[in-house]
Design a protein around this motif. Structure first.
Motif, PDB file in Angstrom:
ATOM      1  N   THR A   1     -10.056  28.322 -27.061  1.00 34.71           N
ATOM      2  CA  THR A   1     -10.534  29.638 -27.492  1.00 34.71           C
ATOM      3  C   THR A   1      -9.500  30.311 -28.387  1.00 34.71           C
ATOM      4  OG1 THR A   1     -11.803  29.863 -25.451  1.00 34.71           O
ATOM      5  CG2 THR A   1     -11.401  31.874 -26.689  1.00 34.71           C
ATOM      6  N   LYS A   2      -8.228  30.273 -27.975  1.00 36.00           N
ATOM      7  CA  LYS A   2      -7.163  30.851 -28.798  1.00 36.00           C
ATOM      8  C   LYS A   2      -7.090  30.162 -30.156  1.00 36.00           C
ATOM      9  CE  LYS A   2      -3.458  30.548 -26.297  1.00 36.00           C
ATOM     10  NZ  LYS A   2      -2.128  30.663 -25.661  1.00 36.00           N
TER      11      LYS A   2
ATOM     12  N   TRP B   1      -9.030  28.074 -22.407  1.00 36.65           N
ATOM     13  CA  TRP B   1      -8.323  29.203 -23.006  1.00 36.65           C
ATOM     14  C   TRP B   1      -7.557  28.765 -24.272  1.00 36.65           C
ATOM     15  CZ3 TRP B   1      -8.201  33.893 -24.180  1.00 36.65           C
ATOM     16  CH2 TRP B   1      -7.045  34.542 -24.586  1.00 36.65           C
ATOM     17  N   GLU B   2      -6.916  27.613 -24.245  1.00 36.06           N
ATOM     18  CA  GLU B   2      -6.181  27.105 -25.407  1.00 36.06           C
ATOM     19  C   GLU B   2      -7.130  26.850 -26.575  1.00 36.06           C
ATOM     20  OE1 GLU B   2      -2.881  26.968 -25.847  1.00 36.06           O
ATOM     21  OE2 GLU B   2      -2.773  27.909 -23.876  1.00 36.06           O
TER      22      GLU B   2
END
Length: 187
Positions: free
Chosen positions: A15-16, A12-13
């Motif tokens: 992707t962000k 997720w990190e």
């Protein structure tokens, strides 16, 4: 289970971070700077066919074009042109014996000196007045500019397409970034 959660958080990190990077790149390209490829010989010898340049979109959002700026604008043929600003609002333009006159005063064009020296026959720029281009104009109206390519004999510019609405100008350019051995600022 704890390892799977850690992997999900890491994914997720990443992707962000990628989404933010793409958003910043899109913002810069759409609102601030964009690349352009010179297509054709109309700006020779200053710019060559295939030169890649950076267009600064900011300058004309907060100001107006200056005489002799190299600008990129939307032309009537649904194509973007790159030309030099010769006339500004309120100017009367005339060329006589290869000399630019603005409001009756001779104006030097040092960027053409080399090209003029190489000509063996005739003039680089043919004689004309602003009224020859558009009989209804004595001076360039507010909100418009008169543009020309440096390769005056082979340039489709304001002599053919008319004056250019400043709203059609994308921005100005002065940095060639490709080919690498030709990186330079142009005037």
């Amino acid at each position: 289970m704890e390892k799977t959660q850690k992997e999900k958080n890491e994914l997720w990190e990443w992707t962000k971070a990628l989404l933010i990077a793409f958003a910043i790149a899109a913002f810069i390209r759409y609102f601030l700077f964009t690349p352009i490829v010179v297509d054709g010989d109309s700006m020779m010898p200053t710019l060559e066919d295939g030169d890649r340049m950076i267009v600064n979109k900011i300058n004309y959002k907060i100001g107006s074009p200056n005489r002799f700026d190299i600008v990129v604008f939307h032309a009537p043929e649904q194509k973007d042109y790159i030309k030099r600003v010769i006339g500004l609002p309120g100017d009367h333009i005339e060329y006589k014996d290869d000399q630019l006159y603005i409001n009756g005063e001779p104006i030097p064009e040092p960027y053409l000196d080399q090209y003029k020296a190489e000509i063996t026959e005739g003039n680089l720029t043919g004689n004309f007045k602003l009224q020859d281009i558009d009989p209804s104009l004595d001076v360039i109206p507010e909100g418009y500019v008169f543009v020309m390519g440096d390769n005056r004999r082979f340039s489709k510019d304001s002599r053919h397409i008319g004056i250019v609405n400043q709203k059609e100008i994308i921005g100005n350019t002065s940095i060639i970034f490709w080919p690498l051995n030709e990186i330079k600022m142009v005037k």
